[in-house]
Scaffold this motif. Structure first.
Motif, PDB file in Angstrom:
ATOM      1  N   GLY A 101       0.786  -1.223   0.000  1.00  0.00           N
ATOM      2  CA  GLY A 101       0.000   0.000   0.000  1.00  0.00           C
ATOM      3  C   GLY A 101       0.808   1.257   0.000  1.00  0.00           C
ATOM      4  N   GLY A 102       2.146   1.161   0.051  1.00  0.00           N
ATOM      5  CA  GLY A 102       2.992   2.357   0.096  1.00  0.00           C
ATOM      6  C   GLY A 102       3.083   3.005  -1.259  1.00  0.00           C
ATOM      7  N   ALA A 103       2.827   4.287  -1.360  1.00  0.00           N
ATOM      8  CA  ALA A 103       2.906   5.020  -2.618  1.00  0.00           C
ATOM      9  C   ALA A 103       4.292   5.588  -2.803  1.00  0.00           C
ATOM     10  N   VAL A 104       4.753   5.671  -4.072  1.00  0.00           N
ATOM     11  CA  VAL A 104       6.082   6.193  -4.405  1.00  0.00           C
ATOM     12  C   VAL A 104       5.923   7.411  -5.300  1.00  0.00           C
ATOM     13  N   ALA A 105       6.579   8.497  -4.938  1.00  0.00           N
ATOM     14  CA  ALA A 105       6.521   9.709  -5.758  1.00  0.00           C
ATOM     15  C   ALA A 105       7.279   9.471  -7.061  1.00  0.00           C
ATOM     16  N   PRO A 106       6.905  10.126  -8.171  1.00  0.00           N
ATOM     17  CA  PRO A 106       7.584   9.892  -9.469  1.00  0.00           C
ATOM     18  C   PRO A 106       9.082  10.105  -9.419  1.00  0.00           C
ATOM     19  N   ILE A 107       9.589  11.173  -8.750  1.00  0.00           N
ATOM     20  CA  ILE A 107      11.031  11.414  -8.690  1.00  0.00           C
ATOM     21  C   ILE A 107      11.762  10.303  -7.957  1.00  0.00           C
ATOM     22  N   ALA A 108      11.122   9.744  -6.959  1.00  0.00           N
ATOM     23  CA  ALA A 108      11.723   8.633  -6.227  1.00  0.00           C
ATOM     24  C   ALA A 108      11.817   7.401  -7.093  1.00  0.00           C
ATOM     25  N   GLN A 109      10.814   7.213  -7.958  1.00  0.00           N
ATOM     26  CA  GLN A 109      10.828   6.065  -8.841  1.00  0.00           C
ATOM     27  C   GLN A 109      11.975   6.160  -9.851  1.00  0.00           C
ATOM     28  N   VAL A 110      12.214   7.388 -10.395  1.00  0.00           N
ATOM     29  CA  VAL A 110      13.328   7.596 -11.332  1.00  0.00           C
ATOM     30  C   VAL A 110      14.659   7.279 -10.671  1.00  0.00           C
ATOM     31  N   ALA A 111      14.811   7.736  -9.423  1.00  0.00           N
ATOM     32  CA  ALA A 111      16.048   7.451  -8.687  1.00  0.00           C
ATOM     33  C   ALA A 111      16.236   5.964  -8.473  1.00  0.00           C
ATOM     34  N   ALA A 112      15.159   5.270  -8.193  1.00  0.00           N
ATOM     35  CA  ALA A 112      15.248   3.832  -7.962  1.00  0.00           C
ATOM     36  C   ALA A 112      15.649   3.100  -9.237  1.00  0.00           C
ATOM     37  N   ASP A 113      15.111   3.534 -10.392  1.00  0.00           N
ATOM     38  CA  ASP A 113      15.471   2.900 -11.657  1.00  0.00           C
ATOM     39  C   ASP A 113      16.946   3.106 -11.981  1.00  0.00           C
ATOM     40  N   SER A 114      17.475   4.314 -11.730  1.00  0.00           N
ATOM     41  CA  SER A 114      18.894   4.592 -11.993  1.00  0.00           C
ATOM     42  C   SER A 114      19.793   3.770 -11.089  1.00  0.00           C
ATOM     43  N   ALA A 115      19.414   3.673  -9.825  1.00  0.00           N
ATOM     44  CA  ALA A 115      20.221   2.910  -8.875  1.00  0.00           C
ATOM     45  C   ALA A 115      20.275   1.443  -9.240  1.00  0.00           C
ATOM     46  N   ALA A 116      19.166   0.933  -9.852  1.00  0.00           N
ATOM     47  CA  ALA A 116      19.133  -0.471 -10.219  1.00  0.00           C
ATOM     48  C   ALA A 116      20.140  -0.792 -11.312  1.00  0.00           C
ATOM     49  N   GLN A 117      20.551   0.228 -12.112  1.00  0.00           N
ATOM     50  CA  GLN A 117      21.499   0.014 -13.202  1.00  0.00           C
ATOM     51  C   GLN A 117      22.944   0.134 -12.755  1.00  0.00           C
ATOM     52  N   VAL A 118      23.201   0.634 -11.576  1.00  0.00           N
ATOM     53  CA  VAL A 118      24.560   0.791 -11.045  1.00  0.00           C
ATOM     54  C   VAL A 118      25.018  -0.530 -10.463  1.00  0.00           C
ATOM     55  N   GLU A 119      26.303  -0.906 -10.775  1.00  0.00           N
ATOM     56  CA  GLU A 119      26.841  -2.165 -10.284  1.00  0.00           C
ATOM     57  C   GLU A 119      26.856  -2.164  -8.765  1.00  0.00           C
ATOM     58  N   THR A 120      26.312  -3.183  -8.219  1.00  0.00           N
ATOM     59  CA  THR A 120      26.272  -3.305  -6.763  1.00  0.00           C
ATOM     60  C   THR A 120      27.568  -3.921  -6.280  1.00  0.00           C
ATOM     61  N   GLY A 121      27.910  -3.732  -5.056  1.00  0.00           N
ATOM     62  CA  GLY A 121      29.103  -4.305  -4.458  1.00  0.00           C
ATOM     63  C   GLY A 121      29.676  -3.368  -3.422  1.00  0.00           C
ATOM     64  N   SER A 122      30.677  -3.893  -2.718  1.00  0.00           N
ATOM     65  CA  SER A 122      31.288  -3.099  -1.650  1.00  0.00           C
ATOM     66  C   SER A 122      32.183  -2.025  -2.240  1.00  0.00           C
ATOM     67  N   PRO A 123      32.550  -1.017  -1.483  1.00  0.00           N
ATOM     68  CA  PRO A 123      33.466   0.019  -1.986  1.00  0.00           C
ATOM     69  C   PRO A 123      34.802  -0.556  -2.446  1.00  0.00           C
ATOM     70  N   GLU A 124      35.296  -1.626  -1.775  1.00  0.00           N
ATOM     71  CA  GLU A 124      36.569  -2.232  -2.166  1.00  0.00           C
ATOM     72  C   GLU A 124      36.483  -2.858  -3.556  1.00  0.00           C
ATOM     73  N   ILE A 125      35.330  -3.526  -3.835  1.00  0.00           N
ATOM     74  CA  ILE A 125      35.164  -4.159  -5.146  1.00  0.00           C
ATOM     75  C   ILE A 125      35.089  -3.109  -6.245  1.00  0.00           C
ATOM     76  N   ARG A 126      34.316  -2.029  -5.975  1.00  0.00           N
ATOM     77  CA  ARG A 126      34.201  -0.981  -6.982  1.00  0.00           C
ATOM     78  C   ARG A 126      35.551  -0.303  -7.229  1.00  0.00           C
ATOM     79  N   ALA A 127      36.359  -0.137  -6.173  1.00  0.00           N
ATOM     80  CA  ALA A 127      37.690   0.466  -6.322  1.00  0.00           C
ATOM     81  C   ALA A 127      38.601  -0.432  -7.160  1.00  0.00           C
ATOM     82  N   GLN A 128      38.500  -1.771  -6.943  1.00  0.00           N
ATOM     83  CA  GLN A 128      39.322  -2.701  -7.718  1.00  0.00           C
ATOM     84  C   GLN A 128      38.949  -2.678  -9.188  1.00  0.00           C
ATOM     85  N   HIS A 129      37.640  -2.591  -9.479  1.00  0.00           N
ATOM     86  CA  HIS A 129      37.192  -2.508 -10.873  1.00  0.00           C
ATOM     87  C   HIS A 129      37.721  -1.245 -11.544  1.00  0.00           C
ATOM     88  N   ALA A 130      37.701  -0.133 -10.836  1.00  0.00           N
ATOM     89  CA  ALA A 130      38.223   1.116 -11.387  1.00  0.00           C
ATOM     90  C   ALA A 130      39.715   1.025 -11.650  1.00  0.00           C
TER      91      ALA A 130
END
Length: 372
Positions: free
Chosen positions: A35-64
């Protein structure tokens, strides 16, 4: 006066319908609280975050870090800074005509012993061919011919696996003129070339299309040399062009003899020189020069008119001093010393004198005076 529109208060049924439509349009995605409603701007942020590689800061640093290292490796390869261990059979040592004619066996023996004892201290330089050849060759040798041949000899002699490869720097694929310049520069620094070898490689580079003509080849290959040195190279280049196929001991030509021979060629003695060299093949360098010197000594002999009477004059002028102030050379040049109230004058006479020869002579006189 315009008639104002009368506003009506929505009924309870209208409010219920509007609320249900709003909830349907902004209903929560799976995973959110029921029943929780989501504002449109929050939904856009959630979609963008879903495309970012997940992982710990150490893993992201190693990839870079890995991405940065891959970029640096690619740049090093493009700039010719990459070193590799290459199989000898993948390198063509004769992809370019070499400027050195002979390899002294005592020097090669010393080089082989050094590599066997301490390894190859300096890598060779190669360039990647446009496409691999059928025999598996992928690279052409730019510099390091002596090192390559020494390692190859050790491989053939010992059959050791460590001599089957050689350390090499892979240079970018360059134009032919830049490759010739690189080869000449290395040999000028590491092992002094003979005068004849310098002239020979200038002619060959021009013949292979790396330069427009021999003049440009000399100027580009020996760009840092003095004007006098380039003049000498041009003289020996002419010797290679006109007599290279006849001379048995070309590297034995000293600078003085080579310049005298070049004067004779400029005076039109090529046919007589070729005939003399072809008539009696010389046994050694001195015998070969004696044949050349005999032709050069007769260049300025005046032709006698048989129709004229009187006592015939000598057809040749002996080389050497004639009096205290006149010197005749075997090349047909006469030097006379004179003096006036300002100092001593030298006068040069004879065929074959040109600006290149005089430039060289001025440099030699300068060197003698600076040593005095």
């Amino acid at each position: 006066m315009a008639k104002r529109r009368k506003l009506e208060t929505p009924s309870a049924e209208d409010l219920t319908r509007i609320e249900e439509e709003f909830r349907r349009e902004t209903s929560a995605r799976p995973g959110l609280s029921p029943g929780g409603a989501v504002a449109p701007i929050a939904q856009v942020a959630a979609d963008s975050a879903a495309q970012v590689e997940t992982g710990s800061p150490e893993i992201r640093a190693q990839h870079a870090h890995n991405a940065a290292e891959a970029q640096r490796l690619q740049e090093a390869r493009a700039e010719g800074l990459l070193m590799a261990e290459l199989p000898l059979n993948q390198i063509d040592p004769h992809a370019m005509i070499r400027d050195r004619i002979d390899l002294a066996e005592d020097e090669m023996m010393e080089l082989r012993q050094s590599i066997a004892a301490s390894g190859l201290r300096l890598p060779i330089e190669v360039f990647e061919l446009a496409s691999p050849r059928d025999d598996g060759v992928r690279y052409g040798l730019v510099s390091g011919y002596r090192r390559y041949m020494a390692v190859k000899a050790l491989r053939d002699l010992t059959e050791a696996a460590k001599y089957a490869k050689i350390r090499a720097i892979i240079r970018p694929r360059t134009e032919a003129d830049a490759a010739f310049v690189s080869m000449v520069e290395e040999n000028e620094v590491r092992s002094e070339l003979s005068h004849f070898e310098r002239g020979r490689i200038a002619v060959i580079a021009a013949q292979q299309g790396a330069f427009v003509n021999v003049e440009e080849a000399v100027n580009r290959l020996y760009a840092t040399a003095s004007k006098a040195k380039r003049s000498k190279v041009r003289s020996f280049a002419m010797i290679f062009e006109e007599l290279g196929d006849m001379l048995a001991f070309p590297e034995a030509l000293t600078e003085k003899r080579g310049l005298s021979l070049a004067q004779g060629l400029r005076a039109g003695a090529e046919a007589r020189l070729r005939a003399a060299l072809d008539l009696h093949p010389p046994a050694d360098a001195e015998a070969e020069w004696a044949q050349i010197d005999a032709v050069l000594g007769a260049l300025d002999a005046p032709a006698r008119d048989s129709r004229r009477g009187g006592r015939p004059r000598s057809s040749t002028v002996a080389s050497g001093w004639h009096g205290a102030d006149t010197l005749h050379t075997s090349a047909g040049i006469t030097i006379r010393r004179m003096q006036d109230d300002k100092g001593i004058l030298l006068r040069f006479e004879g065929r074959g004198l040109d600006s290149d020869l005089m430039d060289s002579l001025m440099q030699e006189i300068r060197a003698l005076l600076e040593k005095a």
